[in-house]
Design an enzyme around this catalytic site. Structure first.
Site, mmCIF file in Angstrom:
data_model
loop_
_atom_site.group_PDB
_atom_site.id
_atom_site.type_symbol
_atom_site.label_atom_id
_atom_site.label_comp_id
_atom_site.label_asym_id
_atom_site.label_seq_id
_atom_site.Cartn_x
_atom_site.Cartn_y
_atom_site.Cartn_z
ATOM 1 N N TYR A 39 -18.376 4.981 -12.756
ATOM 2 C CA TYR A 39 -18.329 4.102 -11.918
ATOM 3 C C TYR A 39 -19.802 3.313 -11.922
ATOM 4 O O TYR A 39 -20.915 3.889 -11.742
ATOM 5 C CB TYR A 39 -18.483 4.459 -10.436
ATOM 6 N N PHE A 188 -7.324 4.870 -3.058
ATOM 7 C CA PHE A 188 -6.752 3.553 -2.559
ATOM 8 C C PHE A 188 -6.051 3.754 -1.106
ATOM 9 O O PHE A 188 -4.953 3.199 -1.201
ATOM 10 C CB PHE A 188 -6.142 2.726 -3.686
ATOM 11 N N PRO A 189 -6.637 4.226 -0.307
ATOM 12 C CA PRO A 189 -5.907 4.436 1.079
ATOM 13 C C PRO A 189 -5.779 3.138 1.670
ATOM 14 O O PRO A 189 -4.782 3.174 2.745
ATOM 15 C CB PRO A 189 -7.066 5.308 1.628
ATOM 16 N N LEU A 190 -6.403 2.216 1.375
ATOM 17 C CA LEU A 190 -6.568 0.965 2.051
ATOM 18 C C LEU A 190 -6.021 -0.069 0.856
ATOM 19 O O LEU A 190 -6.158 -1.557 1.250
ATOM 20 C CB LEU A 190 -7.874 0.265 2.605
ATOM 21 N N GLY A 191 -5.261 0.300 -0.223
ATOM 22 C CA GLY A 191 -4.769 -0.731 -1.156
ATOM 23 C C GLY A 191 -5.449 -0.793 -2.388
ATOM 24 O O GLY A 191 -4.908 -1.416 -3.257
ATOM 25 N N PHE A 193 -7.770 -2.277 -5.161
ATOM 26 C CA PHE A 193 -7.943 -3.820 -5.610
ATOM 27 C C PHE A 193 -6.958 -4.762 -5.072
ATOM 28 O O PHE A 193 -7.236 -5.995 -5.117
ATOM 29 C CB PHE A 193 -7.882 -3.777 -7.057
ATOM 30 N N THR A 194 -5.911 -4.231 -4.365
ATOM 31 C CA THR A 194 -4.854 -5.124 -3.925
ATOM 32 C C THR A 194 -4.799 -4.766 -2.337
ATOM 33 O O THR A 194 -4.091 -3.872 -2.178
ATOM 34 C CB THR A 194 -3.615 -5.158 -4.490
ATOM 35 N N PRO A 195 -5.826 -5.166 -1.266
ATOM 36 C CA PRO A 195 -5.648 -4.685 0.138
ATOM 37 C C PRO A 195 -4.272 -4.655 0.572
ATOM 38 O O PRO A 195 -3.696 -5.709 0.168
ATOM 39 C CB PRO A 195 -6.881 -5.485 0.605
ATOM 40 N N LEU A 196 -4.114 -3.647 1.539
ATOM 41 C CA LEU A 196 -2.942 -3.771 2.220
ATOM 42 C C LEU A 196 -2.623 -5.134 2.938
ATOM 43 O O LEU A 196 -3.733 -5.403 3.789
ATOM 44 C CB LEU A 196 -2.769 -2.323 3.140
#
Length: 268
Positions: A39, A188-191, A193-196
Site C-alpha cells: 500500500y 471490500f466489505p463495502l464494495g 473500488f466499486t461501492p455497494l
C-alpha cells in the site's frame, strides 16, 4: 489501504489527517489494523509507525504479502521466494517491528481466487515463521481446497476473502470456518473500488435512520461470529460512522430483505 495517496499510491494529500485517523481509531478501542507494505508502496506502514509507535498493548497489526506495485502503479503478483522474503522484511522495517503478528498470503486475482497449489509460497512463509519473523499465518483470496492444502502445511488462523452483502460466494465457506474457529475477514466489505449500491440497502438505512454503509457493516457482523471487519477509511467522521455500525442491531425483517440483494444479483 485508504491512508495512502490516490490509487493507493504515494503519500496522502494530508499526512497529519491520516495520522489523526489512526490515533482516533486506537482511542475508540480499535485493536485490529489491516495493512500491507504494497500500500503506497511502503507509505501506509510508515504512517502507521509514525502515528502509533511504540504500539499499545493488545494492538494486532495484520499484514499481507503476495503482491507488489509496478512503476506504472499496477498490482503485480509477487510470490517467488525472494519476493516473499523481501516483502516480510519490508513490512518489519517500515512498521518498526522485529516480528509480524499476522501475515496473510495473498494470491489469486483482484477479487476472485484462482485454482492451483499454494504450497510453494506458503512454505516460504512457514520458514520465516520458524525463524521468528512471523507469529501467525493466514491466507487471502483462496478457495476451500487451497485452505485444506495450507492446513496440511501449517496452522492457519484467518481467511481474508472478497465478501459483502451483495457478494456471497463464500457463505458455506464462512460457516465451515466458524465451526473450525478460524476468523473470516471480508475484504471490500463495502464494495471496495466499486461501492455497494442497492435500493434495498437504501430502504433499510432510511428505516433504521442510519447510512447504507452502516447497514452493510452491521449485516456482516450479524452474519457470523467469526467475521472480523476491516472497512477502510481516511477520515475521522467516516471512521466514527463505521464504528457506530458495531452497535446497530438489525431486526430479522431487515436481514431477510438484505438477504435478497445477493439473490437478485445472481438472478440478474
Amino acid at each position: 489501504m485508504q491512508l495512502a495517496g490516490p490509487g493507493v499510491w504515494g503519500p496522502p494529500r494530508n499526512v497529519d489527517a491520516a495520522v489523526a485517523v489512526l490515533r482516533e481509531a486506537i482511542a475508540a478501542g480499535v485493536n485490529h489494523i489491516d495493512t500491507s507494505d504494497f500500500y503506497g508502496p511502503h507509505v501506509t506502514n510508515q504512517i502507521i509507525k509514525q502515528a502509533l509507535y511504540p504500539y499499545p498493548d493488545g494492538l494486532v497489526i495484520v499484514s499481507k504479502v503476495g503482491f507488489r506495485r509496478g512503476t506504472d502503479k499496477s498490482w503485480l503478483h509477487a510470490v517467488s521466494r525472494q519476493e516473499l522474503i523481501e516483502a516480510v522484511h519490508d513490512n518489519l522495517r517500515n512498521l518498526g517491528l522485529d516480528t509480524l503478528d499476522f501475515v496473510n498470503l495473498r494470491i489469486g486475482g483482484a477479487t476472485a481466487p484462482m485454482e492451483g497449489s499454494i504450497e510453494e509460497p506458503l512454505t516460504v512463509l512457514v520458514e520465516l515463521k520458524r525463524r521468528g519473523l512471523i507469529r501467525n499465518l493466514g491466507v487471502s483470496n483462496v478457495i476451500p481446497e487451497q485452505l485444506a492444502e495450507a492446513q496440511k502445511i501449517t496452522d492457519i488462523v484467518c481467511v481474508q476473502n472478497f465478501y459483502n452483502v451483495a457478494n456471497r460466494n463464500d457463505d458455506a465457506f464462512i460457516d465451515r470456518l466458524a465451526m473450525e474457529g478460524i476468523a473470516y475477514v471480508p475484504f471490500f466489505p463495502l464494495g471496495g473500488f466499486t461501492p455497494l449500491q442497492s435500493s434495498v440497502l437504501d430502504r433499510a438505512a432510511v428505516y433504521l435512520q442510519v447510512t447504507p454503509m452502516q447497514v452493510a457493516l452491521a449485516w456482516l457482523l450479524q452474519r457470523s461470529p467469526n467475521i472480523l471487519l476491516i472497512p477502510g477509511t481516511s477520515s475521522i467522521n467516516h471512521l466514527r460512522q463505521n464504528l457506530d455500525a458495531a452497535g446497530l442491531e438489525l431486526p430479522s425483517n431487515v436481514i431477510a430483505e438484505l438477504n435478497t440483494i445477493a439473490n437478485n444479483a445472481v438472478a440478474g
